[in-house]
Design a protein around this motif. Structure first.
Motif, PDB file in Angstrom:
ATOM      1  N   GLU A   1      42.523  27.334  38.324  1.00 54.87           N
ATOM      2  CA  GLU A   1      43.561  27.145  39.340  1.00 54.87           C
ATOM      3  C   GLU A   1      44.354  28.435  39.534  1.00 54.87           C
ATOM      4  OE1 GLU A   1      45.884  23.663  38.563  1.00 54.87           O
ATOM      5  OE2 GLU A   1      44.141  22.337  38.528  1.00 54.87           O
ATOM      6  N   ALA A   2      43.654  29.562  39.403  1.00 55.31           N
ATOM      7  CA  ALA A   2      44.275  30.883  39.540  1.00 55.31           C
ATOM      8  C   ALA A   2      44.227  31.294  41.011  1.00 55.31           C
ATOM      9  CB  ALA A   2      43.550  31.890  38.654  1.00 55.31           C
ATOM     10  N   PHE A   3      45.156  30.750  41.793  1.00 56.46           N
ATOM     11  CA  PHE A   3      45.130  30.928  43.241  1.00 56.46           C
ATOM     12  C   PHE A   3      45.332  32.393  43.647  1.00 56.46           C
ATOM     13  CE2 PHE A   3      47.348  30.735  47.417  1.00 56.46           C
ATOM     14  CZ  PHE A   3      46.291  30.217  48.156  1.00 56.46           C
ATOM     15  N   GLU A   4      46.328  33.058  43.052  1.00 56.45           N
ATOM     16  CA  GLU A   4      46.618  34.444  43.440  1.00 56.45           C
ATOM     17  C   GLU A   4      45.452  35.364  43.091  1.00 56.45           C
ATOM     18  OE1 GLU A   4      50.329  35.912  42.024  1.00 56.45           O
ATOM     19  OE2 GLU A   4      51.491  34.251  42.890  1.00 56.45           O
ATOM     20  N   GLU A   5      44.896  35.174  41.880  1.00 57.89           N
ATOM     21  CA  GLU A   5      43.755  36.003  41.475  1.00 57.89           C
ATOM     22  C   GLU A   5      42.562  35.750  42.396  1.00 57.89           C
ATOM     23  OE1 GLU A   5      45.641  34.261  39.553  1.00 57.89           O
ATOM     24  OE2 GLU A   5      46.439  35.574  37.973  1.00 57.89           O
ATOM     25  N   GLY A   6      42.361  34.495  42.776  1.00 56.44           N
ATOM     26  CA  GLY A   6      41.274  34.148  43.690  1.00 56.44           C
ATOM     27  C   GLY A   6      41.449  34.817  45.035  1.00 56.44           C
ATOM     28  N   GLN A   7      42.699  34.852  45.515  1.00 61.37           N
ATOM     29  CA  GLN A   7      42.966  35.518  46.797  1.00 61.37           C
ATOM     30  C   GLN A   7      42.710  37.028  46.708  1.00 61.37           C
ATOM     31  OE1 GLN A   7      46.976  34.156  48.102  1.00 61.37           O
ATOM     32  NE2 GLN A   7      45.845  33.356  49.848  1.00 61.37           N
ATOM     33  N   GLN A   8      43.028  37.625  45.552  1.00 63.64           N
ATOM     34  CA  GLN A   8      42.777  39.059  45.373  1.00 63.64           C
ATOM     35  C   GLN A   8      41.279  39.356  45.429  1.00 63.64           C
ATOM     36  OE1 GLN A   8      44.702  40.331  41.753  1.00 63.64           O
ATOM     37  NE2 GLN A   8      46.700  39.584  42.414  1.00 63.64           N
TER      38      GLN A   8
ATOM     39  N   ILE B   1      28.001  44.248  42.101  1.00 64.63           N
ATOM     40  CA  ILE B   1      29.039  43.271  41.708  1.00 64.63           C
ATOM     41  C   ILE B   1      28.861  41.938  42.441  1.00 64.63           C
ATOM     42  CG2 ILE B   1      30.718  45.107  41.245  1.00 64.63           C
ATOM     43  CD1 ILE B   1      32.253  44.086  43.762  1.00 64.63           C
ATOM     44  N   GLU B   2      28.084  41.956  43.553  1.00 67.08           N
ATOM     45  CA  GLU B   2      27.937  40.712  44.325  1.00 67.08           C
ATOM     46  C   GLU B   2      27.301  39.591  43.504  1.00 67.08           C
ATOM     47  OE1 GLU B   2      24.392  43.366  45.476  1.00 67.08           O
ATOM     48  OE2 GLU B   2      26.541  43.588  45.068  1.00 67.08           O
ATOM     49  N   PHE B   3      26.510  39.982  42.482  1.00 73.13           N
ATOM     50  CA  PHE B   3      25.881  38.948  41.651  1.00 73.13           C
ATOM     51  C   PHE B   3      26.920  38.201  40.811  1.00 73.13           C
ATOM     52  CE2 PHE B   3      22.558  42.267  42.161  1.00 73.13           C
ATOM     53  CZ  PHE B   3      21.668  41.517  42.920  1.00 73.13           C
ATOM     54  N   SER B   4      27.991  38.896  40.435  1.00 74.60           N
ATOM     55  CA  SER B   4      29.025  38.289  39.584  1.00 74.60           C
ATOM     56  C   SER B   4      30.099  37.556  40.375  1.00 74.60           C
ATOM     57  CB  SER B   4      29.692  39.375  38.726  1.00 74.60           C
ATOM     58  OG  SER B   4      28.772  39.940  37.839  1.00 74.60           O
ATOM     59  N   LEU B   5      30.220  37.869  41.658  1.00 75.73           N
ATOM     60  CA  LEU B   5      31.325  37.306  42.445  1.00 75.73           C
ATOM     61  C   LEU B   5      31.335  35.772  42.507  1.00 75.73           C
ATOM     62  CD1 LEU B   5      31.617  39.922  45.317  1.00 75.73           C
ATOM     63  CD2 LEU B   5      33.416  39.271  43.700  1.00 75.73           C
ATOM     64  N   PRO B   6      30.200  35.084  42.749  1.00 71.78           N
ATOM     65  CA  PRO B   6      30.256  33.623  42.774  1.00 71.78           C
ATOM     66  C   PRO B   6      30.803  33.024  41.476  1.00 71.78           C
ATOM     67  CG  PRO B   6      28.202  34.373  43.757  1.00 71.78           C
ATOM     68  CD  PRO B   6      28.856  35.580  43.154  1.00 71.78           C
ATOM     69  N   SER B   7      30.429  33.639  40.331  1.00 74.80           N
ATOM     70  CA  SER B   7      30.919  33.128  39.046  1.00 74.80           C
ATOM     71  C   SER B   7      32.405  33.397  38.871  1.00 74.80           C
ATOM     72  CB  SER B   7      30.141  33.773  37.891  1.00 74.80           C
ATOM     73  OG  SER B   7      28.796  33.362  37.907  1.00 74.80           O
ATOM     74  N   VAL B   8      32.864  34.588  39.279  1.00 70.52           N
ATOM     75  CA  VAL B   8      34.289  34.908  39.165  1.00 70.52           C
ATOM     76  C   VAL B   8      35.117  33.970  40.042  1.00 70.52           C
ATOM     77  CG1 VAL B   8      36.037  36.669  39.596  1.00 70.52           C
ATOM     78  CG2 VAL B   8      33.855  37.307  38.595  1.00 70.52           C
ATOM     79  N   LEU B   9      34.659  33.736  41.245  1.00 67.63           N
ATOM     80  CA  LEU B   9      35.376  32.827  42.155  1.00 67.63           C
ATOM     81  C   LEU B   9      35.416  31.408  41.584  1.00 67.63           C
ATOM     82  CD1 LEU B   9      33.829  34.192  45.454  1.00 67.63           C
ATOM     83  CD2 LEU B   9      36.259  34.283  44.870  1.00 67.63           C
ATOM     84  N   LYS B  10      34.314  30.985  40.971  1.00 69.75           N
ATOM     85  CA  LYS B  10      34.281  29.651  40.342  1.00 69.75           C
ATOM     86  C   LYS B  10      35.257  29.597  39.174  1.00 69.75           C
ATOM     87  CE  LYS B  10      31.109  26.208  38.447  1.00 69.75           C
ATOM     88  NZ  LYS B  10      29.688  25.888  38.122  1.00 69.75           N
ATOM     89  N   ALA B  11      35.321  30.684  38.392  1.00 70.15           N
ATOM     90  CA  ALA B  11      36.258  30.738  37.264  1.00 70.15           C
ATOM     91  C   ALA B  11      37.700  30.631  37.765  1.00 70.15           C
ATOM     92  CB  ALA B  11      36.063  32.038  36.482  1.00 70.15           C
ATOM     93  N   CYS B  12      38.006  31.320  38.854  1.00 71.72           N
ATOM     94  CA  CYS B  12      39.359  31.225  39.432  1.00 71.72           C
ATOM     95  C   CYS B  12      39.667  29.793  39.848  1.00 71.72           C
ATOM     96  CB  CYS B  12      39.482  32.156  40.637  1.00 71.72           C
ATOM     97  SG  CYS B  12      39.494  33.913  40.214  1.00 71.72           S
TER      98      CYS B  12
END
Length: 651
Positions: free
Chosen positions: A127-134, A112-123
């Motif tokens: 401006e999905a602050f809570e989802e980004g914190q999760q 999953i580490e390969f997808s994490l940078p993209s997910v964090l960028k999407a957050c």
């Protein structure tokens, strides 16, 4: 399922992948997909992942998603491919959904580490602050913080939210930091205006790269700290084109056009090939200076390198440069030459160029052409149009433009648009109407709106409105000398010399210095600057004053009478005439008459508004000496020819 595939099936997979790699169109892709369904290759994870990847490459994300939903056991790579593509798309929310789906479907979180940078960028994009914190919390529970790509993405996500404090805490907890980590936080600090914190971090960096230097130079430039930008520029052992461009842009942004031009020359001498942003910046510097020869050289360079087609900004910058240098015909030539590749910025530059040359009718005609071609105007378009109407005295047309920008194009006027309509009405003498607009604005008027009222009150000799406007302007901008000067001039025009003295006393108490009028002229590649009664290079002063005496004497034979009302000082008539005769634009003109060939046009740039006496003087000189004279003052251009001015005496 995949384990039961025979060697012939594996051959089919190989063939399908090979065909996919040669696929060029969506229709071909759909045919291959249909064939894969018939042969049951869609149940092969590897083949299906290749199909998903190709869909993503072509931008057909809906098709990619439909293929994905039919894969029985998607692997982390397929998730990564889709998540990455949706993050960069207009629907980044799908990336977050896919990430959540991945966490529930995978037996372990390996990969999953390969997808994490993209997910964090999407957050960050959402401006999905809570989802980004999760997501950040999940990372902290694993050892993924040791992955520099993941840890750096956490920092960048918080910076995208504007949460500099969270970004710094994430940065401080990183087990390992690379230069990208430091640069990300420095850039975030600069974007947030935390210049001192950015510099502290820059000084602490164990190692720096060009990104570090370029970020600091750009940041200092944006916040008006050119000396510090120069310091960082000097510290960089190696400089790339962005380093040079950042420093040039810093000079341009902070009104040092000559330094920008000099640095551009140094850059070329060292063999650094300028990119499009460097060329746009240097064209802006030339536009500020107002002298065209260097601009023509840049234009030739751009044409030789065929850069016009590579960026839409170069065309706009060329149009703007020619217009601000007084060569509106050249600006229009550039505008016509990019007819097949125009963007709204090109139209805006041309409309604004026509506006400052007083060609209001032509600007409106161009706007109608723009509408006919279904090109959507923006707020800058209407700033240019309202300015064109203001300089041309086109009151009804200006009211119409102000109306349709709201009703037809749904553009909400900003304070600048209100300032333009106030300027339009007040210049034309509708001072009460202008005040009505000002009072009914949905926000507090700025100093420019009050100064428009103040300047028009001076022109139309309305002391009551002018005095109130001046006091309002001074309250908003107590360090702006022009507000005091205009108020003083209003009092002087009505002979209220005691009030003039009070205004000057207040300026002295507040240490507000009056901006001296100066005019410049380019002769044989060198800029010559003049102030009242002298040249900055004093060896030319005697020559210029002598020539000016000759010119005044000759003009008086043609009926010239100095307009003594333009001298707002309590002095005798002889003193007033003497002061009028040595205004800086007249000094520059005399130098031009002496040092240019007979019949050659004379271009002058003045930092303040040209006075009425100088205006009449220039008209007469253009006829008597058979010279075309172009003056760019604080507000607009004046083209003098055969005794007439392009402004038709309305400015």
């Amino acid at each position: 399922m995949e384990a039961s595939f025979s060697s012939s099936s594996l051959m089919l997979v190989t063939q399908a992948v090979t065909i996919l790699e040669k696929c060029k169109t969506i229709s071909e892709l759909r045919q291959i997909h249909a064939q894969m369904i018939k042969t049951n290759l869609v149940s092969n994870t590897f083949a299906a992942s290749k199909l998903v990847s190709f869909c993503c490459l072509t931008g057909d994300l809906d098709h990619a998603l439909s293929v994905f939903h039919r894969i029985q056991n998607p692997n982390p790579f397929i998730y990564f491919t889709l998540i990455n593509c949706f993050t960069e798309s207009s629907n980044p929310l799908e990336s977050v959904y896919l990430y959540a789906h991945m966490l529930t479907c995978l037996e372990d979180w390996k990969g999953i580490e390969f997808s994490l940078p993209s997910v964090l960028k999407a957050c960050g994009r959402l401006e999905a602050f809570e989802e980004g914190q999760q997501v950040h919390g999940q990372i902290c529970k694993t050892r993924l913080l040791f992955d520099p790509f993941v840890a750096n993405s956490v920092v960048r996500m918080y910076l995208e939210f504007g949460q500099v404090g969270f970004a710094r805490r994430a940065f401080d907890k990183m087990p390992e930091r690379d230069v990208i980590s430091w640069n990300s936080l420095i850039t975030g600090y600069l974007r947030a205006g935390e210049i001192e914190l950015a510099r502290e971090l820059f000084d602490e960096m164990p190692e720096r790269d060009l990104v570090s230097y370029n970020a600091m130079i750009d940041g200092y430039g944006k916040f008006g700290k050119c000396e510090l930008a120069e310091e960082i520029f000097g510290m960089a052992d190696h400089k790339d084109v962005k380093t040079w461009t950042s420093m040039i842009s810093a000079y341009v942004r902070n009104h040092y056009p000559k330094k920008a031009l000099d640095m551009f020359g140094e850059m070329l001498c060292l063999g650094v090939r300028p990119d499009a942003p460097a060329l746009v910046s240097v064209l802006s510097a030339i536009a500020d200076l107002g002298f065209v020869e260097e601009g023509k050289w840049i234009h030739a360079y751009i044409s030789t390198k065929k850069l016009e087609m590579k960026t839409g900004f170069i065309g706009s910058a060329l149009i703007d440069m020619y217009a601000k240098c007084g060569h509106i015909e050249n600006a229009y030539h550039v505008f016509r030459s990019i007819s097949h590749n125009r963007n709204v910025g090109d139209w805006n530059s041309m409309i604004s160029g026509l506006a400052i040359h007083g060609l209001g009718t032509e600007a409106l005609e161009l706007f109608h052409d723009m509408e006919g071609l279904k090109i959507e105007p923006d707020e800058i378009t209407f700033l240019g149009l309202l300015g064109a109407c203001s300089h041309g005295g086109l009151v009804d047309e200006g009211r119409y433009c102000f109306k349709i920008m709201q009703e037809k194009y749904n553009i909400v006027p900003k304070v600048q648009h209100y300032g333009c309509i106030i300027d339009l009405l007040s210049r034309a003498g509708y001072l009460e109407d202008a005040l009505g607009v000002l009072r009914n604005m949905p926000f507090e008027p700025d100093v420019l709106a009050w100064k428009a009222i103040l300047s028009a009150s001076m022109k139309h000799e309305n002391v009551v409105i002018g005095e109130n406007a001046a006091l309002q302007a001074i309250e908003l901008a107590p360090e702006d000398s022009s507000c005091y000067v205009l108020l003083s001039n209003i009092y002087a025009k009505t002979g209220r010399w005691d009030d003039v003295a009070k205004v000057r006393s207040r300026m002295k108490q507040r240490r507000v210095g009056k901006i001296p009028g100066c005019s410049s002229i380019l002769v044989r590649g060198k800029v010559h600057v003049f102030v009242v009664g002298k040249a900055i290079d004093e060896k030319f002063t005697r020559e210029v004053l002598s020539k000016l005496d000759d010119v005044v004497s000759r003009l008086k034979l043609e009926g010239y009478q100095p307009d003594l009302t333009q001298v707002l000082l309590d002095v005798e008539v002889e003193g007033k005439e003497s002061l009028l005769s040595v205004h800086s634009e007249k000094m520059a003109l005399a130098f031009g008459l002496t040092n240019t060939s007979h019949g050659a046009p004379i271009h002058i740039v003045k930092n303040l508004r040209v006075c009425r006496d100088c205006h009449s003087f220039m008209k007469l000189v253009s006829r008597v000496y058979n010279r075309r004279i172009v003056i760019r003052d604080q507000n607009r251009f004046h083209h003098f020819e055969n005794g007439f001015c392009s402004c038709k005496d309305y400015w």
